[in-house]
Design a protein around this motif. Structure first.
Motif, short mmCIF file in Angstrom:
data_model
loop_
_atom_site.label_atom_id
_atom_site.label_comp_id
_atom_site.label_asym_id
_atom_site.label_seq_id
_atom_site.Cartn_x
_atom_site.Cartn_y
_atom_site.Cartn_z
N ASN A 180 0.83 -1.21 0.00
CA ASN A 180 0.00 0.00 0.00
C ASN A 180 0.86 1.25 0.00
OD1 ASN A 180 -2.38 -1.45 -0.02
ND2 ASN A 180 -2.56 -1.48 2.21
N ALA A 181 1.94 1.24 0.78
CA ALA A 181 2.84 2.40 0.81
C ALA A 181 3.49 2.58 -0.56
CB ALA A 181 3.90 2.21 1.89
N ALA A 182 3.85 1.49 -1.20
CA ALA A 182 4.47 1.56 -2.52
C ALA A 182 3.48 2.12 -3.54
CB ALA A 182 4.96 0.18 -2.95
N LYS A 183 2.22 1.71 -3.47
CA LYS A 183 1.21 2.24 -4.40
C LYS A 183 1.07 3.74 -4.23
CE LYS A 183 -1.60 -1.93 -4.87
NZ LYS A 183 -2.89 -2.57 -4.55
N ASP A 184 1.06 4.19 -2.96
CA ASP A 184 0.95 5.64 -2.71
C ASP A 184 2.18 6.36 -3.27
OD1 ASP A 184 -1.45 5.23 -1.45
OD2 ASP A 184 -0.61 5.30 0.59
N LYS A 185 3.36 5.80 -3.08
CA LYS A 185 4.59 6.42 -3.58
C LYS A 185 4.60 6.45 -5.10
CE LYS A 185 6.78 7.38 0.20
NZ LYS A 185 7.11 8.73 0.58
N ILE A 186 4.12 5.37 -5.72
CA ILE A 186 4.08 5.32 -7.19
C ILE A 186 3.20 6.44 -7.72
CG2 ILE A 186 3.25 3.97 -9.17
CD1 ILE A 186 4.30 1.48 -7.72
N LYS A 187 2.07 6.66 -7.06
CA LYS A 187 1.17 7.73 -7.49
C LYS A 187 1.87 9.08 -7.34
CE LYS A 187 -3.48 9.39 -7.03
NZ LYS A 187 -4.12 10.32 -6.22
N GLU A 188 2.56 9.27 -6.21
CA GLU A 188 3.27 10.53 -5.99
C GLU A 188 4.36 10.72 -7.04
OE1 GLU A 188 4.84 11.05 -2.02
OE2 GLU A 188 2.99 10.28 -1.13
N VAL A 189 5.11 9.66 -7.34
CA VAL A 189 6.18 9.75 -8.33
C VAL A 189 5.60 10.05 -9.71
CG1 VAL A 189 7.94 8.39 -9.55
CG2 VAL A 189 7.79 8.30 -7.06
N ASN A 190 4.50 9.40 -10.08
CA ASN A 190 3.86 9.67 -11.37
C ASN A 190 3.41 11.13 -11.46
OD1 ASN A 190 4.18 7.18 -12.53
ND2 ASN A 190 2.22 6.38 -11.81
N ASP A 191 2.79 11.63 -10.38
CA ASP A 191 2.35 13.02 -10.38
C ASP A 191 3.55 13.96 -10.50
OD1 ASP A 191 -0.24 12.18 -10.14
OD2 ASP A 191 -0.39 12.57 -7.97
N PHE A 192 4.62 13.66 -9.76
CA PHE A 192 5.82 14.49 -9.80
C PHE A 192 6.43 14.49 -11.19
CE2 PHE A 192 10.46 14.74 -9.49
CZ PHE A 192 10.60 16.01 -8.96
N LEU A 193 6.56 13.29 -11.79
CA LEU A 193 7.15 13.20 -13.13
C LEU A 193 6.27 13.91 -14.16
CD1 LEU A 193 8.51 9.54 -13.19
CD2 LEU A 193 9.82 11.65 -13.02
N THR A 194 4.98 13.78 -14.03
CA THR A 194 4.07 14.45 -14.96
C THR A 194 4.25 15.96 -14.85
OG1 THR A 194 2.48 12.66 -14.76
CG2 THR A 194 1.66 14.73 -15.65
N LYS A 195 4.30 16.48 -13.62
CA LYS A 195 4.47 17.92 -13.42
C LYS A 195 5.83 18.38 -13.94
CE LYS A 195 1.43 18.39 -9.47
NZ LYS A 195 1.32 18.62 -8.03
N GLU A 196 6.87 17.62 -13.71
CA GLU A 196 8.20 17.99 -14.19
C GLU A 196 8.24 17.96 -15.71
OE1 GLU A 196 11.00 19.12 -12.57
OE2 GLU A 196 9.57 19.30 -10.91
N PHE A 197 7.60 16.95 -16.30
CA PHE A 197 7.54 16.86 -17.76
C PHE A 197 6.80 18.05 -18.33
CE2 PHE A 197 5.57 15.25 -21.70
CZ PHE A 197 6.72 14.97 -22.41
N GLU A 198 5.65 18.38 -17.70
CA GLU A 198 4.86 19.54 -18.17
C GLU A 198 5.67 20.83 -18.00
OE1 GLU A 198 1.24 19.29 -15.92
OE2 GLU A 198 0.40 17.74 -17.22
N ARG A 199 6.39 20.96 -16.90
CA ARG A 199 7.21 22.16 -16.69
C ARG A 199 8.32 22.25 -17.73
NH1 ARG A 199 8.94 22.87 -10.62
NH2 ARG A 199 10.92 22.20 -11.38
N ALA A 200 8.89 21.10 -18.06
CA ALA A 200 9.94 21.11 -19.06
C ALA A 200 9.39 21.50 -20.41
CB ALA A 200 10.60 19.74 -19.12
N ILE A 201 8.19 21.03 -20.74
CA ILE A 201 7.55 21.38 -22.01
C ILE A 201 7.19 22.86 -22.01
CG2 ILE A 201 5.50 21.04 -23.43
CD1 ILE A 201 5.62 18.10 -22.72
N ASP A 202 6.65 23.37 -20.90
CA ASP A 202 6.29 24.79 -20.81
C ASP A 202 7.54 25.66 -20.90
OD1 ASP A 202 3.62 24.26 -20.56
OD2 ASP A 202 3.59 24.38 -18.36
N ALA A 203 8.62 25.22 -20.34
CA ALA A 203 9.86 26.01 -20.38
C ALA A 203 10.43 26.05 -21.78
CB ALA A 203 10.87 25.43 -19.41
N SER A 204 10.27 24.98 -22.55
CA SER A 204 10.82 24.96 -23.89
C SER A 204 9.90 25.65 -24.90
CB SER A 204 11.10 23.52 -24.33
OG SER A 204 9.89 22.80 -24.41
N SER A 205 8.66 25.89 -24.56
CA SER A 205 7.75 26.51 -25.51
C SER A 205 7.82 28.00 -25.44
CB SER A 205 6.31 26.20 -25.34
OG SER A 205 5.96 25.10 -24.67
#
Length: 110
Positions: free
Chosen positions: A85-110
Motif C-alpha cells: 500500500n505504501a508503494a502504491k501511494d509512492k508510485i502515485k506521488e512519483v507519477n504526479d511528480f514526473l508528470t508535473k516535471e515533464f509539463e514544466r519542461a515542455i512549458d519552459a521549452s515553448s
C-alpha cells in the motif's frame, strides 16, 4: 525289617528323590522361561508406552510450531500488505511528480 526291605525302601527313596529333583529342575526351567516371557512383554509394553509418550509430545510441539508459523505468516502478510500500500501511494506521488516535471519542461521549452 529285612535287609531286602531296607534296600527296597532306600531304592524307592532314591527314586522319589530323583523324581523330586527332576520335577524341581522342570519347575525351574518353566519359571525361568515364564520370567523371560514376562520380561519381554514388560519391555515391549514400556517401549510402546515410551513411543506413545514421545509421539504425543511431538504432536504437541508440532501444534505449537504450527501456531507460531501461522502467526508469523499472518504478521508477514500484514507487513507485506502495508509495504504494498505504501508503494502504491509512492508510485502515485512519483507519477504526479514526473508528470508535473515533464509539463514544466515542455512549458519552459515553448
Amino acid at each position: 525289617m529285612s535287609r531286602t526291605d531296607i534296600l527296597s525302601e532306600i531304592k524307592e527313596a532314591e527314586f522319589r528323590a530323583d523324581e523330586t529333583v527332576a520335577q524341581a529342575e522342570s519347575d525351574k526351567k518353566a519359571a525361568v522361561a515364564q520370567a523371560r516371557r514376562d520380561s519381554v512383554k514388560r519391555i515391549q509394553e514400556e517401549s510402546a508406552a515410551e513411543r506413545s509418550a514421545y509421539e504425543s509430545a511431538m504432536a504437541a510441539e508440532q501444534a505449537i510450531l504450527d501456531e507460531e508459523k501461522a502467526a508469523k505468516l499472518a504478521e508477514g502478510e500484514k507487513e507485506a500488505s502495508q509495504i504494498e500500500n505504501a508503494a502504491k501511494d509512492k508510485i502515485k506521488e512519483v507519477n504526479d511528480f514526473l508528470t508535473k516535471e515533464f509539463e514544466r519542461a515542455i512549458d519552459a521549452s515553448s
